[in-house]
Scaffold this motif. Sequence first.
Motif, PDB file in Angstrom:
ATOM      1  N   VAL A 151       0.840  -1.202   0.000  1.00 11.18           N
ATOM      2  CA  VAL A 151       0.000   0.000   0.000  1.00 11.18           C
ATOM      3  C   VAL A 151       0.875   1.251   0.000  1.00 11.18           C
ATOM      4  O   VAL A 151       0.586   2.230  -0.691  1.00 11.18           O
ATOM      5  CB  VAL A 151      -0.969  -0.016   1.199  1.00 11.18           C
ATOM      6  CG1 VAL A 151      -1.637   1.333   1.394  1.00 11.18           C
ATOM      7  CG2 VAL A 151      -2.006  -1.109   1.022  1.00 11.18           C
ATOM      8  N   THR A 152       1.956   1.229   0.755  1.00 14.25           N
ATOM      9  CA  THR A 152       2.880   2.368   0.792  1.00 14.25           C
ATOM     10  C   THR A 152       3.454   2.648  -0.597  1.00 14.25           C
ATOM     11  O   THR A 152       3.504   3.802  -1.030  1.00 14.25           O
ATOM     12  CB  THR A 152       4.011   2.111   1.799  1.00 14.25           C
ATOM     13  OG1 THR A 152       3.443   1.870   3.078  1.00 14.25           O
ATOM     14  CG2 THR A 152       4.965   3.277   1.869  1.00 14.25           C
ATOM     15  N   PHE A 153       3.883   1.605  -1.279  1.00 11.46           N
ATOM     16  CA  PHE A 153       4.416   1.778  -2.638  1.00 11.46           C
ATOM     17  C   PHE A 153       3.357   2.350  -3.582  1.00 11.46           C
ATOM     18  O   PHE A 153       3.640   3.244  -4.382  1.00 11.46           O
ATOM     19  CB  PHE A 153       4.935   0.452  -3.206  1.00 11.46           C
ATOM     20  CG  PHE A 153       6.307   0.070  -2.749  1.00 11.46           C
ATOM     21  CD1 PHE A 153       7.360   0.962  -2.827  1.00 11.46           C
ATOM     22  CD2 PHE A 153       6.556  -1.204  -2.255  1.00 11.46           C
ATOM     23  CE1 PHE A 153       8.636   0.613  -2.417  1.00 11.46           C
ATOM     24  CE2 PHE A 153       7.827  -1.562  -1.844  1.00 11.46           C
ATOM     25  CZ  PHE A 153       8.857  -0.656  -1.921  1.00 11.46           C
ATOM     26  N   VAL A 154       2.153   1.840  -3.493  1.00  8.99           N
ATOM     27  CA  VAL A 154       1.084   2.281  -4.393  1.00  8.99           C
ATOM     28  C   VAL A 154       0.705   3.732  -4.105  1.00  8.99           C
ATOM     29  O   VAL A 154       0.518   4.531  -5.033  1.00  8.99           O
ATOM     30  CB  VAL A 154      -0.127   1.332  -4.287  1.00  8.99           C
ATOM     31  CG1 VAL A 154      -1.329   1.887  -5.010  1.00  8.99           C
ATOM     32  CG2 VAL A 154       0.222  -0.041  -4.834  1.00  8.99           C
ATOM     33  N   VAL A 155       0.604   4.104  -2.830  1.00 10.33           N
ATOM     34  CA  VAL A 155       0.257   5.483  -2.487  1.00 10.33           C
ATOM     35  C   VAL A 155       1.389   6.432  -2.892  1.00 10.33           C
ATOM     36  O   VAL A 155       1.142   7.522  -3.414  1.00 10.33           O
ATOM     37  CB  VAL A 155      -0.077   5.606  -0.984  1.00 10.33           C
ATOM     38  CG1 VAL A 155      -0.187   7.048  -0.552  1.00 10.33           C
ATOM     39  CG2 VAL A 155      -1.376   4.867  -0.677  1.00 10.33           C
ATOM     40  N   PHE A 156       2.641   6.026  -2.697  1.00 10.70           N
ATOM     41  CA  PHE A 156       3.775   6.842  -3.138  1.00 10.70           C
ATOM     42  C   PHE A 156       3.746   7.024  -4.657  1.00 10.70           C
ATOM     43  O   PHE A 156       3.981   8.118  -5.168  1.00 10.70           O
ATOM     44  CB  PHE A 156       5.097   6.207  -2.692  1.00 10.70           C
ATOM     45  CG  PHE A 156       6.307   6.990  -3.108  1.00 10.70           C
ATOM     46  CD1 PHE A 156       6.631   8.176  -2.484  1.00 10.70           C
ATOM     47  CD2 PHE A 156       7.115   6.551  -4.149  1.00 10.70           C
ATOM     48  CE1 PHE A 156       7.739   8.915  -2.871  1.00 10.70           C
ATOM     49  CE2 PHE A 156       8.223   7.266  -4.551  1.00 10.70           C
ATOM     50  CZ  PHE A 156       8.533   8.458  -3.902  1.00 10.70           C
ATOM     51  N   ALA A 157       3.436   5.954  -5.380  1.00  8.39           N
ATOM     52  CA  ALA A 157       3.340   6.045  -6.839  1.00  8.39           C
ATOM     53  C   ALA A 157       2.223   7.001  -7.247  1.00  8.39           C
ATOM     54  O   ALA A 157       2.388   7.781  -8.189  1.00  8.39           O
ATOM     55  CB  ALA A 157       3.100   4.664  -7.436  1.00  8.39           C
TER      56      ALA A 157
END
Length: 190
Positions: free
Chosen positions: A70-76
């Motif tokens: 989720v962190t990676f997706v939100v950062f993206a």
Amino acid sequence: MAMDLQNLDTNIYLLSTLFGAVDIPAKIAAYLMLRYSGGRNRSLVTFQVLAGLSILASVFVPAARQSLRVTFVVFAAGCLSAGITCIFAYGMELYPTVLRMTATGTDQVAARLGCILGPVFKITGQSFSSLPYIIYGASLLISGVAVFLLLPETQNVPLPDTIQDVENNIWKKSRHGRRQERIIVKSTQF
């Protein structure tokens, strides 16, 4: 990515809030990068490559580490938001005055076609669940490299007025094998 929130096995309302909340710092980061990084090209490439790498990294996160994914997706999503801001600033400076609005309209048509194709790429996830993320991430990396290699820097350079101005600048750059000298002009704060 927004269409795939339900597959992240997290509260979709929380994720929607995070997607919206990351937009504010992303716009601030885009402004700071455009203003202080030394170039429009560099700013756009940075955000595109970071978004692409984040999306591709989320593919390799195991199911047990859902919060990391989720962190990676939100950062993206934040990088994509900042990249869109850079595209608007950069795109206006790339086109000559005589074509600027027509070219911007064409850009908007291309963006809408991309939105239309998003669900089509989502369907590819039926055969391989990570394939949509791989397509999205790879396309961002490819476009980042293309922007870096093909488009000139426009910061502190006079806007081109005619198509001939654009052709002359491209011809000078390719003919001499080096970047043309920048003409520094007094500009506004942004």
